[in-house]
Design a protein around this motif. Structure first.
Motif, PDB file in Angstrom:
ATOM      1  N   ALA A  64       0.812  -1.224   0.000  1.00  0.00           N
ATOM      2  CA  ALA A  64       0.000   0.000   0.000  1.00  0.00           C
ATOM      3  C   ALA A  64       0.842   1.269   0.000  1.00  0.00           C
ATOM      4  CB  ALA A  64      -0.931   0.010   1.212  1.00  0.00           C
ATOM      5  N   MET A  65       2.157   1.131   0.023  1.00  0.00           N
ATOM      6  CA  MET A  65       3.010   2.313   0.065  1.00  0.00           C
ATOM      7  C   MET A  65       3.023   3.040  -1.281  1.00  0.00           C
ATOM      8  SD  MET A  65       6.260   1.382   2.470  1.00  0.00           S
ATOM      9  CE  MET A  65       6.037   0.769   4.139  1.00  0.00           C
ATOM     10  N   THR A  66       3.352   4.315  -1.230  1.00  0.00           N
ATOM     11  CA  THR A  66       3.386   5.135  -2.434  1.00  0.00           C
ATOM     12  C   THR A  66       4.683   4.904  -3.204  1.00  0.00           C
ATOM     13  OG1 THR A  66       4.459   7.001  -1.331  1.00  0.00           O
ATOM     14  CG2 THR A  66       2.051   6.894  -1.243  1.00  0.00           C
ATOM     15  N   ARG A  67       4.697   5.386  -4.434  1.00  0.00           N
ATOM     16  CA  ARG A  67       5.905   5.263  -5.246  1.00  0.00           C
ATOM     17  C   ARG A  67       7.083   5.984  -4.593  1.00  0.00           C
ATOM     18  NH1 ARG A  67       6.460   7.097 -11.634  1.00  0.00           N
ATOM     19  NH2 ARG A  67       8.651   6.509 -11.875  1.00  0.00           N
ATOM     20  N   ARG A  68       6.801   7.148  -4.009  1.00  0.00           N
ATOM     21  CA  ARG A  68       7.862   7.889  -3.321  1.00  0.00           C
ATOM     22  C   ARG A  68       8.426   7.084  -2.158  1.00  0.00           C
ATOM     23  NH1 ARG A  68       8.082  10.765   1.152  1.00  0.00           N
ATOM     24  NH2 ARG A  68       5.816  10.544   1.478  1.00  0.00           N
ATOM     25  N   GLN A  69       7.576   6.367  -1.441  1.00  0.00           N
ATOM     26  CA  GLN A  69       8.044   5.556  -0.317  1.00  0.00           C
ATOM     27  C   GLN A  69       8.867   4.359  -0.790  1.00  0.00           C
ATOM     28  OE1 GLN A  69       4.125   4.998   1.480  1.00  0.00           O
ATOM     29  NE2 GLN A  69       4.726   6.263   3.238  1.00  0.00           N
ATOM     30  N   TYR A  70       8.512   3.801  -1.956  1.00  0.00           N
ATOM     31  CA  TYR A  70       9.329   2.713  -2.511  1.00  0.00           C
ATOM     32  C   TYR A  70      10.717   3.211  -2.910  1.00  0.00           C
ATOM     33  CZ  TYR A  70       5.425  -0.611  -2.721  1.00  0.00           C
ATOM     34  OH  TYR A  70       4.404  -1.474  -2.391  1.00  0.00           O
ATOM     35  N   VAL A  71      10.761   4.402  -3.496  1.00  0.00           N
ATOM     36  CA  VAL A  71      12.057   4.987  -3.861  1.00  0.00           C
ATOM     37  C   VAL A  71      12.880   5.249  -2.604  1.00  0.00           C
ATOM     38  CG1 VAL A  71      13.196   7.013  -4.858  1.00  0.00           C
ATOM     39  CG2 VAL A  71      11.216   5.996  -6.014  1.00  0.00           C
ATOM     40  N   ARG A  72      12.227   5.764  -1.563  1.00  0.00           N
ATOM     41  CA  ARG A  72      12.918   6.008  -0.291  1.00  0.00           C
ATOM     42  C   ARG A  72      13.450   4.704   0.292  1.00  0.00           C
ATOM     43  NH1 ARG A  72      13.038  10.254   3.010  1.00  0.00           N
ATOM     44  NH2 ARG A  72      13.531   9.934   5.205  1.00  0.00           N
ATOM     45  N   SER A  73      12.681   3.642   0.156  1.00  0.00           N
ATOM     46  CA  SER A  73      13.115   2.336   0.661  1.00  0.00           C
ATOM     47  C   SER A  73      14.381   1.873  -0.042  1.00  0.00           C
ATOM     48  CB  SER A  73      11.999   1.306   0.465  1.00  0.00           C
ATOM     49  OG  SER A  73      10.835   1.665   1.177  1.00  0.00           O
ATOM     50  N   ALA A  74      14.443   2.089  -1.361  1.00  0.00           N
ATOM     51  CA  ALA A  74      15.622   1.682  -2.123  1.00  0.00           C
ATOM     52  C   ALA A  74      16.845   2.487  -1.704  1.00  0.00           C
ATOM     53  CB  ALA A  74      15.350   1.851  -3.615  1.00  0.00           C
ATOM     54  N   LEU A  75      16.660   3.793  -1.500  1.00  0.00           N
ATOM     55  CA  LEU A  75      17.788   4.644  -1.105  1.00  0.00           C
ATOM     56  C   LEU A  75      18.278   4.306   0.299  1.00  0.00           C
ATOM     57  CD1 LEU A  75      16.546   8.076  -2.529  1.00  0.00           C
ATOM     58  CD2 LEU A  75      18.313   6.578  -3.476  1.00  0.00           C
ATOM     59  N   LEU A  76      17.326   4.155   1.229  1.00  0.00           N
ATOM     60  CA  LEU A  76      17.717   3.811   2.598  1.00  0.00           C
ATOM     61  C   LEU A  76      18.281   2.394   2.672  1.00  0.00           C
ATOM     62  CD1 LEU A  76      14.797   5.362   4.700  1.00  0.00           C
ATOM     63  CD2 LEU A  76      17.146   6.179   4.509  1.00  0.00           C
ATOM     64  N   GLY A  77      17.746   1.479   1.846  1.00  0.00           N
ATOM     65  CA  GLY A  77      18.261   0.116   1.819  1.00  0.00           C
ATOM     66  C   GLY A  77      19.696   0.050   1.323  1.00  0.00           C
ATOM     67  N   ALA A  78      20.061   0.976   0.421  1.00  0.00           N
ATOM     68  CA  ALA A  78      21.442   1.035  -0.050  1.00  0.00           C
ATOM     69  C   ALA A  78      22.393   1.437   1.075  1.00  0.00           C
ATOM     70  CB  ALA A  78      21.557   2.014  -1.217  1.00  0.00           C
ATOM     71  N   LEU A  79      21.867   2.272   1.994  1.00  0.00           N
ATOM     72  CA  LEU A  79      22.681   2.709   3.136  1.00  0.00           C
ATOM     73  C   LEU A  79      22.687   1.666   4.243  1.00  0.00           C
ATOM     74  CD1 LEU A  79      24.357   5.065   4.247  1.00  0.00           C
ATOM     75  CD2 LEU A  79      22.239   6.059   5.126  1.00  0.00           C
ATOM     76  N   ASN A  80      21.501   1.184   4.573  1.00  0.00           N
ATOM     77  CA  ASN A  80      21.333   0.149   5.600  1.00  0.00           C
ATOM     78  C   ASN A  80      20.171  -0.762   5.193  1.00  0.00           C
ATOM     79  OD1 ASN A  80      21.368  -1.245   8.162  1.00  0.00           O
ATOM     80  ND2 ASN A  80      19.562  -0.048   8.713  1.00  0.00           N
ATOM     81  N   PRO A  81      20.464  -2.026   4.918  1.00  0.00           N
ATOM     82  CA  PRO A  81      21.614  -2.798   5.400  1.00  0.00           C
ATOM     83  C   PRO A  81      22.829  -2.870   4.471  1.00  0.00           C
ATOM     84  CG  PRO A  81      20.021  -4.285   4.472  1.00  0.00           C
ATOM     85  CD  PRO A  81      19.398  -2.914   4.375  1.00  0.00           C
ATOM     86  N   PHE A  82      22.721  -2.489   3.206  1.00  0.00           N
ATOM     87  CA  PHE A  82      23.780  -2.821   2.247  1.00  0.00           C
ATOM     88  C   PHE A  82      25.152  -2.292   2.673  1.00  0.00           C
ATOM     89  CE2 PHE A  82      26.107  -1.794  -1.763  1.00  0.00           C
ATOM     90  CZ  PHE A  82      26.456  -3.091  -2.076  1.00  0.00           C
TER      91      PHE A  82
END
Length: 296
Positions: A64-82
């Protein structure tokens, strides 16, 4: 309604789990390299968080998340945990657990320093004292007490451990205004990091670890360090009538961790490790006092 007893129980369980992970990191890295450990532990964490949301009937929040939230997830995921865990595991791969684990606890002090240029915050004399005392502890630990000789076992390992604190502090700063629900947000962070870690594994050592025991270690790290402990801690803070009292329980973790490192990993805990950890904890305590005394 607040339930302090439930909050304390969940917080203590989370602290106990976090106290074991330094040992789990070190034992797992005997059987797989840092990128492999990150890939399989992230996969386990994604499944664990998904299961928690499914049991709670909240799995629909992920889609149910927005496209902006998915993009934020990818950016934050690159920082943590990656990036964060890749650097942290590399530090543990080069250092004894009793050195890497206390240094990692200085992230809150690093956060204070980063808040100056990034958040334009002013810090007082107590904050600077906290920084000095905390990093004095890092120096004592990394030199095994030989501060004058500056003889470090692995300068690269110490540098990586300190770099991990910068990455973790950056993650907290960037996530301060995160409007996602915490558990679904974390699940998406881990899911987004999987292709990144997979690419690193395929480009380096591949996906097959040196020993199948590595899979067990990665599963433990993913479920307890990255998944279940986080959910329990959120539950503790949500149910607490006094969040400060619950938050203070985290100070038990580094000392319990040394017990596990000694008896499970087999490291002889050095007096310099304990002395340095006491300095780091003193720095964190001074920092917390400084925050409570600042005017609103």
């Amino acid at each position: 309604m607040p339930d302090q007893r439930k909050a304390t129980l969940h917080a203590l369980l989370a602290v106990l789990m976090w106290s074991t992970v330094a040992s789990a990191f070190k034992l797992s890295l005997r059987h797989m390299d840092p990128a492999q450990l990150l890939f399989y532990s992230s996969l386990a964490s994604t499944l664990c968080l998904g299961a928690i949301l499914a049991v709670q009937g909240r799995l629909g929040l992920v889609v149910a998340m927005t496209r902006r939230q998915y993009v934020r997830s990818a950016l934050l995921g690159a920082l943590n945990p990656f990036l964060y865990y890749l650097i942290l595991f590399a530090a543990y791969d080069r250092l004894p657990a009793q050195l890497a684990q206390p240094i990692n606890y200085t992230w809150a002090i690093t956060l204070t320093l980063l808040s100056i240029p990034l958040l334009k915050q002013k810090i007082g004399r107590r904050d600077f004292l906290a920084v000095f005392v905390g990093y004095a502890g890092v120096l004592v630990i990394s030199t095994r007490g030989d501060v004058a000789g500056m003889n470090m076992e692995s300068p690269l390992g110490v540098g990586l451990a300190l770099l991990s604190t910068i990455l973790w502090a950056l993650f907290w700063i960037l996530g301060a205004r995160d409007d996602r629900d915490p558990v679904p947000g974390l699940l998406l962070n881990f899911a987004a990091s999987l292709p990144m870690t997979l690419a690193v594994c395929l480009a380096t050592t591949g996906l097959v670890p040196a020993s199948p025991l590595g899979y067990l270690g990665a599963a433990y790290v993913g479920v307890f360090e990255m998944g279940l402990a986080f959910a329990l801690w959120l539950s503790a803070m949500k149910n607490a009538a006094n969040t400060a009292r619950i938050a203070n329980l985290i100070f038990l973790s580094p000392f319990l961790s040394l017990v596990f490192i000694h008896f499970v990993v087999g490291e002889e805990i050095l007096p310099s490790t304990f002395a340095g950890l006491m300095l780091i904890m003193a720095g964190l305590a001074v920092q917390r006092t400084a925050k409570t005394q600042k005017p609103a």
